[in-house]
Design a protein around this motif. Structure first.
Motif, PDB file in Angstrom:
ATOM      1  N   ILE A 277       0.940  -1.097   0.265  1.00 61.47           N
ATOM      2  CA  ILE A 277       0.295   0.331   0.242  1.00 61.47           C
ATOM      3  C   ILE A 277       0.997   0.856  -0.445  1.00 61.47           C
ATOM      4  O   ILE A 277       1.683   1.363   0.658  1.00 61.47           O
ATOM      5  CB  ILE A 277      -0.890  -0.057   1.186  1.00 61.47           C
ATOM      6  N   VAL A 278       0.476   2.267  -0.904  1.00 55.30           N
ATOM      7  CA  VAL A 278       1.719   3.489  -1.139  1.00 55.30           C
ATOM      8  C   VAL A 278       0.944   4.819  -1.123  1.00 55.30           C
ATOM      9  O   VAL A 278       1.622   5.529  -1.001  1.00 55.30           O
ATOM     10  CB  VAL A 278       2.236   3.500  -2.620  1.00 55.30           C
ATOM     11  N   GLY A 279      -0.712   4.914  -0.180  1.00 54.95           N
ATOM     12  CA  GLY A 279      -0.825   5.745  -0.913  1.00 54.95           C
ATOM     13  C   GLY A 279      -2.428   6.241   0.149  1.00 54.95           C
ATOM     14  O   GLY A 279      -3.395   4.506   0.132  1.00 54.95           O
ATOM     15  N   TYR A 280      -3.071   7.338   0.045  1.00 55.66           N
ATOM     16  CA  TYR A 280      -4.612   7.290  -0.125  1.00 55.66           C
ATOM     17  C   TYR A 280      -4.711   9.026  -0.498  1.00 55.66           C
ATOM     18  O   TYR A 280      -3.433   9.810  -0.737  1.00 55.66           O
ATOM     19  CB  TYR A 280      -4.965   7.243   1.307  1.00 55.66           C
ATOM     20  N   ASP A 281      -6.226   8.316  -0.642  1.00 52.38           N
ATOM     21  CA  ASP A 281      -6.816  10.036  -1.942  1.00 52.38           C
ATOM     22  C   ASP A 281      -8.065   9.942  -1.754  1.00 52.38           C
ATOM     23  O   ASP A 281      -8.510   8.792  -0.909  1.00 52.38           O
ATOM     24  CB  ASP A 281      -6.369   9.842  -3.186  1.00 52.38           C
ATOM     25  N   THR A 282      -8.631  10.519  -1.772  1.00 48.52           N
ATOM     26  CA  THR A 282     -10.955  11.228  -2.662  1.00 48.52           C
ATOM     27  C   THR A 282     -10.702  11.597  -3.720  1.00 48.52           C
ATOM     28  O   THR A 282      -9.656  12.406  -4.811  1.00 48.52           O
ATOM     29  CB  THR A 282     -10.691  11.629  -1.717  1.00 48.52           C
ATOM     30  N   ASP A 283     -11.732  10.948  -4.189  1.00 50.98           N
ATOM     31  CA  ASP A 283     -12.538  10.993  -5.264  1.00 50.98           C
ATOM     32  C   ASP A 283     -12.398  12.955  -5.832  1.00 50.98           C
ATOM     33  O   ASP A 283     -13.634  12.366  -4.558  1.00 50.98           O
ATOM     34  CB  ASP A 283     -12.612  10.383  -5.942  1.00 50.98           C
ATOM     35  N   ALA A 284     -12.796  13.103  -6.708  1.00 54.53           N
ATOM     36  CA  ALA A 284     -12.979  14.841  -6.646  1.00 54.53           C
ATOM     37  C   ALA A 284     -13.936  14.633  -6.810  1.00 54.53           C
ATOM     38  O   ALA A 284     -14.550  15.931  -6.718  1.00 54.53           O
ATOM     39  CB  ALA A 284     -11.633  15.282  -7.707  1.00 54.53           C
ATOM     40  N   THR A 285     -14.228  13.929  -7.612  1.00 53.93           N
ATOM     41  CA  THR A 285     -15.572  13.428  -8.020  1.00 53.93           C
ATOM     42  C   THR A 285     -16.674  13.014  -7.091  1.00 53.93           C
ATOM     43  O   THR A 285     -17.926  13.671  -6.424  1.00 53.93           O
ATOM     44  CB  THR A 285     -16.618  13.599  -9.770  1.00 53.93           C
ATOM     45  N   SER A 286     -16.541  12.240  -6.662  1.00 52.63           N
ATOM     46  CA  SER A 286     -18.022  11.219  -6.139  1.00 52.63           C
ATOM     47  C   SER A 286     -17.151  11.356  -3.933  1.00 52.63           C
ATOM     48  O   SER A 286     -17.883  10.744  -3.586  1.00 52.63           O
ATOM     49  CB  SER A 286     -17.862   9.746  -6.375  1.00 52.63           C
ATOM     50  N   LYS A 287     -16.533  12.309  -4.620  1.00 50.00           N
ATOM     51  CA  LYS A 287     -15.405  12.109  -2.642  1.00 50.00           C
ATOM     52  C   LYS A 287     -15.999  10.734  -1.987  1.00 50.00           C
ATOM     53  O   LYS A 287     -15.301  10.625  -0.945  1.00 50.00           O
ATOM     54  CB  LYS A 287     -16.768  12.614  -2.039  1.00 50.00           C
ATOM     55  N   THR A 288     -15.349   9.472  -3.033  1.00 44.46           N
ATOM     56  CA  THR A 288     -14.773   8.340  -2.275  1.00 44.46           C
ATOM     57  C   THR A 288     -13.307   8.322  -1.858  1.00 44.46           C
ATOM     58  O   THR A 288     -12.697   8.503  -2.996  1.00 44.46           O
ATOM     59  CB  THR A 288     -15.388   7.339  -2.968  1.00 44.46           C
ATOM     60  N   PRO A 289     -13.575   7.882  -0.342  1.00 42.28           N
ATOM     61  CA  PRO A 289     -11.801   8.338  -0.308  1.00 42.28           C
ATOM     62  C   PRO A 289     -11.786   6.781  -0.451  1.00 42.28           C
ATOM     63  O   PRO A 289     -12.079   5.396  -0.704  1.00 42.28           O
ATOM     64  CB  PRO A 289     -11.968   7.723   1.412  1.00 42.28           C
ATOM     65  N   TYR A 290     -10.143   6.193  -0.534  1.00 39.18           N
ATOM     66  CA  TYR A 290      -9.932   5.039  -1.420  1.00 39.18           C
ATOM     67  C   TYR A 290      -8.610   4.773  -1.179  1.00 39.18           C
ATOM     68  O   TYR A 290      -7.708   5.874  -0.547  1.00 39.18           O
ATOM     69  CB  TYR A 290      -9.844   4.932  -2.731  1.00 39.18           C
ATOM     70  N   PHE A 291      -7.506   3.990  -0.901  1.00 37.33           N
ATOM     71  CA  PHE A 291      -6.082   3.618  -0.654  1.00 37.33           C
ATOM     72  C   PHE A 291      -5.473   3.320  -2.069  1.00 37.33           C
ATOM     73  O   PHE A 291      -6.834   2.607  -2.963  1.00 37.33           O
ATOM     74  CB  PHE A 291      -6.073   2.812  -0.201  1.00 37.33           C
ATOM     75  N   ILE A 292      -4.076   3.311  -2.146  1.00 37.80           N
ATOM     76  CA  ILE A 292      -4.021   3.282  -3.602  1.00 37.80           C
ATOM     77  C   ILE A 292      -2.707   1.990  -3.018  1.00 37.80           C
ATOM     78  O   ILE A 292      -1.833   1.887  -2.185  1.00 37.80           O
ATOM     79  CB  ILE A 292      -2.587   4.105  -4.205  1.00 37.80           C
ATOM     80  N   VAL A 293      -3.036   0.635  -4.087  1.00 35.59           N
ATOM     81  CA  VAL A 293      -2.662  -0.233  -3.573  1.00 35.59           C
ATOM     82  C   VAL A 293      -1.676  -0.579  -5.486  1.00 35.59           C
ATOM     83  O   VAL A 293      -2.312  -0.986  -6.632  1.00 35.59           O
ATOM     84  CB  VAL A 293      -3.623  -1.423  -3.417  1.00 35.59           C
ATOM     85  N   ARG A 294      -0.495  -1.011  -4.393  1.00 36.31           N
ATOM     86  CA  ARG A 294      -0.053  -1.621  -5.943  1.00 36.31           C
ATOM     87  C   ARG A 294       0.425  -3.031  -5.841  1.00 36.31           C
ATOM     88  O   ARG A 294       1.073  -3.956  -4.774  1.00 36.31           O
ATOM     89  CB  ARG A 294       2.319  -1.036  -5.778  1.00 36.31           C
ATOM     90  N   ASN A 295       0.446  -3.792  -7.211  1.00 38.82           N
ATOM     91  CA  ASN A 295       0.327  -5.150  -7.365  1.00 38.82           C
ATOM     92  C   ASN A 295       1.243  -6.165  -7.881  1.00 38.82           C
ATOM     93  O   ASN A 295       2.517  -5.172  -8.108  1.00 38.82           O
ATOM     94  CB  ASN A 295      -1.337  -5.575  -7.935  1.00 38.82           C
TER      95      ASN A 295
END
Length: 341
Positions: A277-295
């Motif tokens: 896992i390399v980070g986290y953010d929130t989608d600007a349009t839907s305001k959905t928070p998410y984690f950034i995962v490297r596979n």
């Protein structure tokens, strides 16, 4: 001959199960042949062709269902796994028999709470390129190696591409292509005196005889442990902000056909895959928070090898096994920008 007829029967059963007209079945065959060209696939026996076609049809309908249910936030589609059955996918790319190590002590974590609203360690140069484990359940070795590579860069070491294969072959605590645990992979590397370079001990996607004693370690592990508590996403963010990218183990069975967007599908916490896992953010349009995962399924899967996982519900068990590693870099090595596997 009987196997061929049996496979024809299986394919017809699949067609019937999805209420596919024979004319549409021909369309599926044409579509499958186009997919074969795109993915450089070739089957030398008719039995194999019809088996793969049956899987392909099943996967198309599974993808359509996923897009109906979860298409608001993510897109699912055909990819290099689309001729596999789900059981084959789990056998070759996941760890269906994985059992996380029991935590023998209860850790206390105290991280600063004033963390940034968004974080992406890729922009800081602390994440090495996406790799490809191929048809070997070695994700745990990739996750551990990626974590050691990251720790090496953060400790001031040079960019090194380290050897997953050394861990696959030599780690006595785990099972090579049969699966394992990043935590015990760190333990092996520490006990061994370090991990060598990939160019010295290249990846083969198969279990092999250990020859680590004939190679020089490039990075030494000095400490490792769990980085956050199970079920605590706030603490996971705080740990990332304080420590950098982290190794995590998740349930990745529903990731098979992921293409883009924020994954929000039903996903259990029965862990079967380890990543970073390399980070986290929130989608600007839907305001959905998410984690950034490297596979570790290559850049031709997902978002150039990454997946965004919706935050807020410990989806896929994303907080259940989070580990860090500390290292002592070997400054005698030069930068090793060689061809990635």
């Amino acid at each position: 001959m009987w196997r061929y007829l049996a496979l024809i029967a299986i394919m017809l059963a699949v067609v019937s199960a999805y209420n596919v007209r024979l004319s549409t079945a021909d369309d599926y065959t044409t579509r499958f042949k186009t997919w074969m060209v795109e993915h450089n696939k070739m089957y030398h026996e008719e039995e194999e062709f019809y088996l793969r076609l049956s899987n392909f049809i099943r996967n198309i309908h599974s993808i359509e269902k996923m897009n109906r249910q979860y298409g608001r936030t993510a897109t699912f589609g055909l990819n290099k796994f689309s001729d596999l059955s789900l059981d084959e996918f789990k056998k070759h790319y996941l760890m269906p028999n994985y059992k996380p190590k029991a935590r023998v002590t209860k850790e206390t974590f105290n991280y600063p709470s004033n963390i940034p609203a968004t974080l992406d360690w890729r922009t800081k140069g602390y994440v090495t390129p996406v790799k490809n484990q191929l048809m070997c359940g070695s994700c745990w070795a990739f996750s551990a190696t990626e974590q050691i590579e990251t720790a090496n860069i953060m400790a001031g070491g040079q960019v090194e591409y380290l050897s997953e294969q050394q861990i696959v072959d030599c780690d006595p605590y785990d099972g090579g292509c049969g699966g394992g645990d990043p935590y015990t992979a760190y333990q092996y590397v520490q006990n061994n005196g370090g991990l060598t370079l990939n160019v010295t001990y290249p990846y083969t996607a198969a279990n092999g005889a250990c020859y680590a004693n004939s190679t020089a370690p490039a990075v030494q592990v000095t400490a490792f442990g769990y980085a956050s508590s199970q079920g605590n996403e706030t603490q996971l963010r705080e740990a990332m902000a304080a420590r950098g990218p982290l190794s995590i183990c998740v349930n990745a069975e529903p990731w098979m056909s992921y293409q883009s967007g924020i994954f929000s599908s039903t996903c259990s916490d029965d862990l079967d895959h380890c990543v970073q896992i390399v980070g986290y953010d929130t989608d600007a349009t839907s305001k959905t928070p998410y984690f950034i995962v490297r596979n570790s399924w290559g850049t031709d899967w997902g978002l150039l090898g990454y997946i965004y996982i919706q935050a807020g519900s410990n989806l896929c068990g994303i907080t259940n096994e989070v580990t860090y590693v500390s290292v002592h870099p070997d400054s005698s090595n030069t930068v090793n920008y060689h061809k990635m596997h």
